[in-house]
Design a protein around this motif. Structure first.
Motif, short mmCIF file in Angstrom:
data_model
loop_
_atom_site.label_atom_id
_atom_site.label_comp_id
_atom_site.label_asym_id
_atom_site.label_seq_id
_atom_site.Cartn_x
_atom_site.Cartn_y
_atom_site.Cartn_z
N VAL A 47 37.16 42.81 27.61
CA VAL A 47 36.65 42.47 28.94
C VAL A 47 35.58 41.40 28.77
O VAL A 47 35.00 41.23 27.69
CB VAL A 47 36.06 43.70 29.68
CG1 VAL A 47 37.09 44.81 29.80
CG2 VAL A 47 34.80 44.21 29.00
N VAL A 48 35.34 40.69 29.84
CA VAL A 48 34.29 39.67 29.82
C VAL A 48 33.38 39.90 31.04
O VAL A 48 33.83 40.36 32.09
CB VAL A 48 34.86 38.23 29.86
CG1 VAL A 48 35.61 37.92 28.59
CG2 VAL A 48 35.75 38.02 31.07
N ARG A 49 32.12 39.57 30.87
CA ARG A 49 31.16 39.71 31.97
C ARG A 49 30.89 38.34 32.56
O ARG A 49 30.51 37.40 31.85
CB ARG A 49 29.85 40.34 31.47
CG ARG A 49 28.89 40.69 32.58
CD ARG A 49 27.68 41.45 32.05
NE ARG A 49 26.81 41.88 33.12
CZ ARG A 49 25.90 41.10 33.69
NH1 ARG A 49 25.72 39.85 33.26
NH2 ARG A 49 25.13 41.57 34.67
N VAL A 50 31.12 38.23 33.86
CA VAL A 50 30.89 36.98 34.58
C VAL A 50 29.58 37.11 35.34
O VAL A 50 29.42 38.05 36.14
CB VAL A 50 32.04 36.69 35.56
CG1 VAL A 50 31.81 35.36 36.28
CG2 VAL A 50 33.37 36.67 34.82
N PRO A 51 28.62 36.21 35.10
CA PRO A 51 27.33 36.33 35.79
C PRO A 51 27.49 36.43 37.31
O PRO A 51 28.27 35.68 37.91
CB PRO A 51 26.61 35.03 35.39
CG PRO A 51 27.22 34.66 34.07
CD PRO A 51 28.66 35.09 34.17
N HIS A 52 26.79 37.37 37.89
CA HIS A 52 26.77 37.61 39.33
C HIS A 52 28.09 38.11 39.90
O HIS A 52 28.23 38.26 41.12
CB HIS A 52 26.36 36.33 40.10
CG HIS A 52 25.13 35.66 39.57
ND1 HIS A 52 23.89 36.28 39.57
CD2 HIS A 52 24.95 34.45 38.99
CE1 HIS A 52 23.00 35.47 39.03
NE2 HIS A 52 23.62 34.35 38.67
#
Length: 203
Positions: A47-52
């Motif tokens: 998984v990846v975390r996308v800012p906001h």
């Protein structure tokens, strides 16, 4: 538990948003452990975390990433097969035989080219060996590697075309466990993974 469950949601397309509140409600769990699980999964590249925006399912590996993945599996899994055979060859063989039976059945009875059951049985075969090796750090390393493989195979072309070869390679691993041949288990697992890589790239 939330981390393992999230990892097994193999039907999620790359780029799918992972909305913590919605998933927590669906699974009946608190958002806090789910948020922690997704943070750990970020380290695996699943998984990846996308800012906001929160978390999304990671993009698929490209060919270079897949080669790196197979190199890592070739370093870890043959050794794990040897260790598992030395610790409990007979018990591991029984569990592998059941995974192989399910894999054979799924290869024959697939519907509309949905090989989810086949890929799950394939994962179970490898997971059994990883757990039987008795090293929790190696097992933890193998688990996300296997998840990347399944995603790559499910979402790049939509078909699994090497069932005959993969089943034969699994039989070789199984027979080595049944014989209690630790070196044979290592050799057979290496041959299987090299076969997977060869079929993926055609060389």
């Amino acid at each position: 538990m939330p981390q393992r469950a999230a990892r097994r949601r193999g039907g999620l397309e790359p780029g799918t948003p992972l909305r913590i509140d919605t998933i927590a409600k669906d699974w009946g769990v608190s958002p806090t452990p789910l948020r922690e699980a997704l943070a750990k999964l970020e380290n695996t590249g699943l998984v990846v975390r996308v800012p906001h925006r929160g978390y999304t399912v990671a993009p698929l590996l490209d060919d270079g990433g897949f080669r790196e993945l197979m190199d890592a599996r070739l370093l870890i899994e043959p050794y794990s097969a040897r260790q598992a055979c030395e610790r409990d060859a007979a018990g591991t063989a029984r569990a592998l035989a059941e995974s192989h039976r399910l894999m054979e059945a799924a290869a024959v009875q697939h519907v509309a080219d949905d090989f989810r059951a086949y890929l799950q049985a394939d994962s179970a075969f490898h997971d059994t060996i990883a757990r039987a090796a008795g090293n929790r750090f190696l097992s933890a390393a193998i688990d996300p590697l296997g998840a990347h493989i399944q995603r790559f195979r499910r979402f790049t072309g939509g078909r699994v075309t090497d069932t005959h070869e993969a089943l034969a390679e699994h039989v070789a691993v199984l027979r080595a466990f049944e014989a209690g041949d630790a070196q044979g288990c290592e050799v057979a697992m290496r041959a299987h993974l090299e076969g997977v890589a060869h079929r993926a790239f055609g060389h």
